[in-house]
Design an enzyme around this catalytic site. Structure first.
Site, PDB file in Angstrom:
ATOM      1  N   LYS A  21     -50.733 -29.774  26.141  1.00 54.30           N
ATOM      2  CA  LYS A  21     -51.880 -29.232  26.887  1.00 54.30           C
ATOM      3  C   LYS A  21     -52.051 -30.004  28.204  1.00 54.30           C
ATOM      4  O   LYS A  21     -52.319 -29.415  29.253  1.00 54.30           O
ATOM      5  CB  LYS A  21     -53.158 -29.325  26.041  1.00 54.30           C
ATOM      6  CG  LYS A  21     -53.151 -28.417  24.830  1.00 54.30           C
ATOM      7  CD  LYS A  21     -53.234 -26.962  25.243  1.00 54.30           C
ATOM      8  CE  LYS A  21     -53.023 -25.998  24.107  1.00 54.30           C
ATOM      9  NZ  LYS A  21     -52.868 -24.614  24.521  1.00 54.30           N
ATOM     10  N   SER A  76     -57.696 -28.053  25.700  1.00 52.05           N
ATOM     11  CA  SER A  76     -58.362 -28.546  24.492  1.00 52.05           C
ATOM     12  C   SER A  76     -58.998 -29.906  24.757  1.00 52.05           C
ATOM     13  O   SER A  76     -58.483 -30.691  25.567  1.00 52.05           O
ATOM     14  CB  SER A  76     -57.297 -28.694  23.400  1.00 52.05           C
ATOM     15  OG  SER A  76     -57.785 -29.454  22.335  1.00 52.05           O
ATOM     16  N   TYR A 104     -49.045 -32.254  20.485  1.00 53.33           N
ATOM     17  CA  TYR A 104     -49.797 -31.031  20.837  1.00 53.33           C
ATOM     18  C   TYR A 104     -50.688 -31.297  22.053  1.00 53.33           C
ATOM     19  O   TYR A 104     -50.670 -30.536  23.031  1.00 53.33           O
ATOM     20  CB  TYR A 104     -50.642 -30.574  19.636  1.00 53.33           C
ATOM     21  CG  TYR A 104     -51.684 -29.541  20.010  1.00 53.33           C
ATOM     22  CD1 TYR A 104     -51.317 -28.246  20.363  1.00 53.33           C
ATOM     23  CD2 TYR A 104     -53.053 -29.872  20.028  1.00 53.33           C
ATOM     24  CE1 TYR A 104     -52.273 -27.301  20.730  1.00 53.33           C
ATOM     25  CE2 TYR A 104     -54.008 -28.933  20.389  1.00 53.33           C
ATOM     26  CZ  TYR A 104     -53.615 -27.657  20.743  1.00 53.33           C
ATOM     27  OH  TYR A 104     -54.572 -26.732  21.118  1.00 53.33           O
TER      28      TYR A 104
HETATM   29  P1  NAD Z   1     -53.621 -18.631  17.318  1.00 52.56           P
HETATM   30  O1  NAD Z   1     -52.410 -19.248  16.711  1.00 52.56           O
HETATM   31  O2  NAD Z   1     -54.485 -17.802  16.453  1.00 52.56           O
HETATM   32  O3  NAD Z   1     -53.215 -17.760  18.603  1.00 52.56           O
HETATM   33  C1  NAD Z   1     -52.090 -18.046  19.391  1.00 52.56           C
HETATM   34  C2  NAD Z   1     -51.296 -16.751  19.545  1.00 52.56           C
HETATM   35  O4  NAD Z   1     -50.152 -17.006  20.356  1.00 52.56           O
HETATM   36  C3  NAD Z   1     -50.786 -16.206  18.221  1.00 52.56           C
HETATM   37  O5  NAD Z   1     -51.085 -14.826  18.141  1.00 52.56           O
HETATM   38  C4  NAD Z   1     -49.278 -16.444  18.270  1.00 52.56           C
HETATM   39  O6  NAD Z   1     -48.576 -15.465  17.536  1.00 52.56           O
HETATM   40  C5  NAD Z   1     -49.014 -16.386  19.758  1.00 52.56           C
HETATM   41  N1  NAD Z   1     -47.838 -17.151  20.218  1.00 52.56           N
HETATM   42  C6  NAD Z   1     -47.487 -18.422  19.897  1.00 52.56           C
HETATM   43  N2  NAD Z   1     -46.373 -18.782  20.551  1.00 52.56           N
HETATM   44  C7  NAD Z   1     -46.016 -17.712  21.316  1.00 52.56           C
HETATM   45  C8  NAD Z   1     -44.946 -17.466  22.224  1.00 52.56           C
HETATM   46  N3  NAD Z   1     -44.019 -18.401  22.460  1.00 52.56           N
HETATM   47  N4  NAD Z   1     -44.886 -16.259  22.822  1.00 52.56           N
HETATM   48  C9  NAD Z   1     -45.809 -15.290  22.567  1.00 52.56           C
HETATM   49  N5  NAD Z   1     -46.835 -15.469  21.703  1.00 52.56           N
HETATM   50  C10 NAD Z   1     -46.940 -16.671  21.106  1.00 52.56           C
HETATM   51  O7  NAD Z   1     -54.462 -19.818  17.986  1.00 52.56           O
HETATM   52  P2  NAD Z   1     -55.931 -19.815  18.599  1.00 52.56           P
HETATM   53  O8  NAD Z   1     -56.779 -20.658  17.734  1.00 52.56           O
HETATM   54  O9  NAD Z   1     -56.348 -18.450  18.909  1.00 52.56           O
HETATM   55  O10 NAD Z   1     -55.654 -20.634  19.926  1.00 52.56           O
HETATM   56  C11 NAD Z   1     -55.407 -19.991  21.169  1.00 52.56           C
HETATM   57  C12 NAD Z   1     -55.120 -21.048  22.207  1.00 52.56           C
HETATM   58  O11 NAD Z   1     -56.226 -21.949  22.288  1.00 52.56           O
HETATM   59  C13 NAD Z   1     -53.896 -21.913  21.893  1.00 52.56           C
HETATM   60  O12 NAD Z   1     -53.215 -22.176  23.101  1.00 52.56           O
HETATM   61  C14 NAD Z   1     -54.505 -23.176  21.328  1.00 52.56           C
HETATM   62  O13 NAD Z   1     -53.683 -24.293  21.553  1.00 52.56           O
HETATM   63  C15 NAD Z   1     -55.791 -23.282  22.143  1.00 52.56           C
HETATM   64  N6  NAD Z   1     -56.837 -24.057  21.453  1.00 52.56           N
HETATM   65  C16 NAD Z   1     -57.216 -23.703  20.192  1.00 52.56           C
HETATM   66  C17 NAD Z   1     -58.187 -24.456  19.538  1.00 52.56           C
HETATM   67  C18 NAD Z   1     -58.593 -24.127  18.124  1.00 52.56           C
HETATM   68  O14 NAD Z   1     -59.166 -24.977  17.452  1.00 52.56           O
HETATM   69  N7  NAD Z   1     -58.352 -22.918  17.614  1.00 52.56           N
HETATM   70  C19 NAD Z   1     -58.781 -25.553  20.179  1.00 52.56           C
HETATM   71  C20 NAD Z   1     -58.369 -25.869  21.482  1.00 52.56           C
HETATM   72  C21 NAD Z   1     -57.390 -25.099  22.109  1.00 52.56           C
END
Ligand code: NAD
Ligand code: UDP
Length: 353
Positions: A162, A134, A158
């Site tokens: 990362k 991120s 958070y």
């Molecule tokens: P999201 O919460 O929709 O997806 C994450 C998924 O991981 C979910 O389906 C959740 O159920 C699953 N999960 C969480 N912990 C788990 C575990 N211990 N074991 C198995 N499954 C688990 O989030 P997203 O927006 O799709 O983000 C995906 C990734 O991208 C994340 O790592 C997030 O930190 C990163 N990210 C997201 C953003 C954003 O703004 N959405 C920005 C930068 C980075």
């Protein structure tokens, strides 16, 4: 042989594949002939997303393993049983405020979880991983736009998780364990698949701007609180680099193919290079939806930075990738998702927010 192992398609383990960005990436994987093997504990997602992935792509079924990535034996089993060639790792927790309140949950899911997954890869000889990092790893801007060599100084737990996983990946790659890694630093993903069948379905009150705006438009919330209008930005509101989730999903395929083709590892920004203010986003969403978004100008949100955006040039140089979808596209597709699914995915309880 499982029914998913027929044919020549490469199987890719996708931890977190039922979530927002993961589900869009599974669609792009299927569109390009890969088989995603989804691992998710559904802590922030719905099984309904899987049906929708199949509906969009015409896939009969997609393998889904309900498991926590911290369960190393389950990860080893999934990688072995499905003979996965690579991993695209989305699984983790992502709410900045919650990470400050419950840091150990974040270190456990995001750092311990990634460690467990990497251990499973090492034990099974799976040698390629794309990781969701991120822009939050950069922290307070020393210079803008952020380039990949900007100092890393996350300002919340958070972001620290990362950063920690990036360090772990870099050390593992350097150790000669036979693993290469593509670290993708996302800016602000918004929007939805243009079919409106999959999208972001936040639990409770949305923390992020776009899902909040969309819920106001659909009548679930009375107004948007604009967190600060006295920043040193063109209209006083916060500026971010928004990226369409489909552009982001496509970048994962390009990154995956780069890792499959060459032994090198890389860290790259995924953003558009454009900064838009909160009011720019609201205006674009009003135009796309035809709905008015009532505003309440509120105090700045603790911990928010005034403005940041990506230098996306390395993504073009390395991967030949750049964003192609505009803020208007992002708002149109977000509205298609929100208006078609006002309460999110079907089995989520109405009013659970
Ligand atoms: P999201 O919460 O929709 O997806 C994450 C998924 O991981 C979910 O389906 C959740 O159920 C699953 N999960 C969480 N912990 C788990 C575990 N211990 N074991 C198995 N499954 C688990 O989030 P997203 O927006 O799709 O983000 C995906 C990734 O991208 C994340 O790592 C997030 O930190 C990163 N990210 C997201 C953003 C954003 O703004 N959405 C920005 C930068 C980075
Ligand atoms: N924002 C806002 N009201 C909200 C949510 C967010 O004004 O209800 C602002 C926030 O202050 C920031 C921008 O919108 O300037 C993007 O915030 P978001 O939480 O979506 O992303 P992040 O802060 O993580 O970049």
């Amino acid at each position: 042989m499982s029914k998913f192992m027929q044919g020549n398609s490469k199987r890719i383990l996708v931890p977190g594949g039922a979530g927002y960005i993961g589900s869009h990436t599974c669609v792009e994987l299927l569109n390009r002939g890969y088989t995603p093997v989804i691992v998710d504990n559904f802590v922030n997602s719905s099984m309904a997303a899987i049906d929708r992935i199949c509906q969009i792509t015409g896939a009969n079924d997609v393998p889904v393993i309900e498991a926590d990535i911290r369960d190393t034996e389950a990860m080893i089993g999934a990688l072995r049983e499905h003979e996965c060639e690579a991993v695209i790792h989305f699984a983790g927790l992502k709410a900045v405020g919650e990470s400050t309140a419950n840091p150990l949950d974040y270190y456990s899911n995001n750092v311990q979880g990634s460690l467990s997954l990497l251990d499973a890869m090492r034990q099974t000889g799976v040698g390629h991983i794309v990781f969701s990092s991120s822009a939050t790893v950069y922290g307070t801007p020393v210079s803008l736009p952020y380039t990949e060599d900007h100092p890393l100084a996350p300002t919340n737990p958070y972001g620290m998780t990362k950063y920690a996983v990036e360090l772990m990946l870099n050390d593992l790659v350097a150790s000669g364990a036979g693993i290469n890694a593509g670290i993708l630093r996302y800016f602000n993903p918004i929007g939805a698949h243009p079919t409106g069948l999959i999208g972001e379905d936040p639990n409770g009150v949305p923390n992020n701007l776009m899902p909040f705006v969309a819920q106001v438009a659909v009548g679930r919330r009375p107004h948007l609180n604009v967190f600060g209008n006295d920043y040193d930005t063109p209209d006083g509101t916060g500026v971010r680099d928004y990226i369409h989730v489909v552009d982001l999903a496509e970048a994962h395929i390009v990154a995956l193919e780069k890792l499959l083709e060459s032994p090198d590892s890389f860290t790259v920004n995924l953003g558009s290079g454009n900064g838009y203010s909160v009011l720019d986003v609201v205006k674009a969403f009003e135009q796309a939806s035809g709905r008015e978004i009532p505003l309440n100008f509120a105090e700045r949100r603790a911990g928010d930075l005034p403005a940041y955006w990506a230098d996306p040039s390395y993504a073009m140089e390395l991967l030949g990738w750049k964003t192609r979808l505009t803020l208007e596209d992002m708002c149109r597709d977000q509205w298609a998702w929100q208006s078609g699914n006002p309460e999110g995915y079907p089995q989520r309880e109405v009013g659970a927010a």
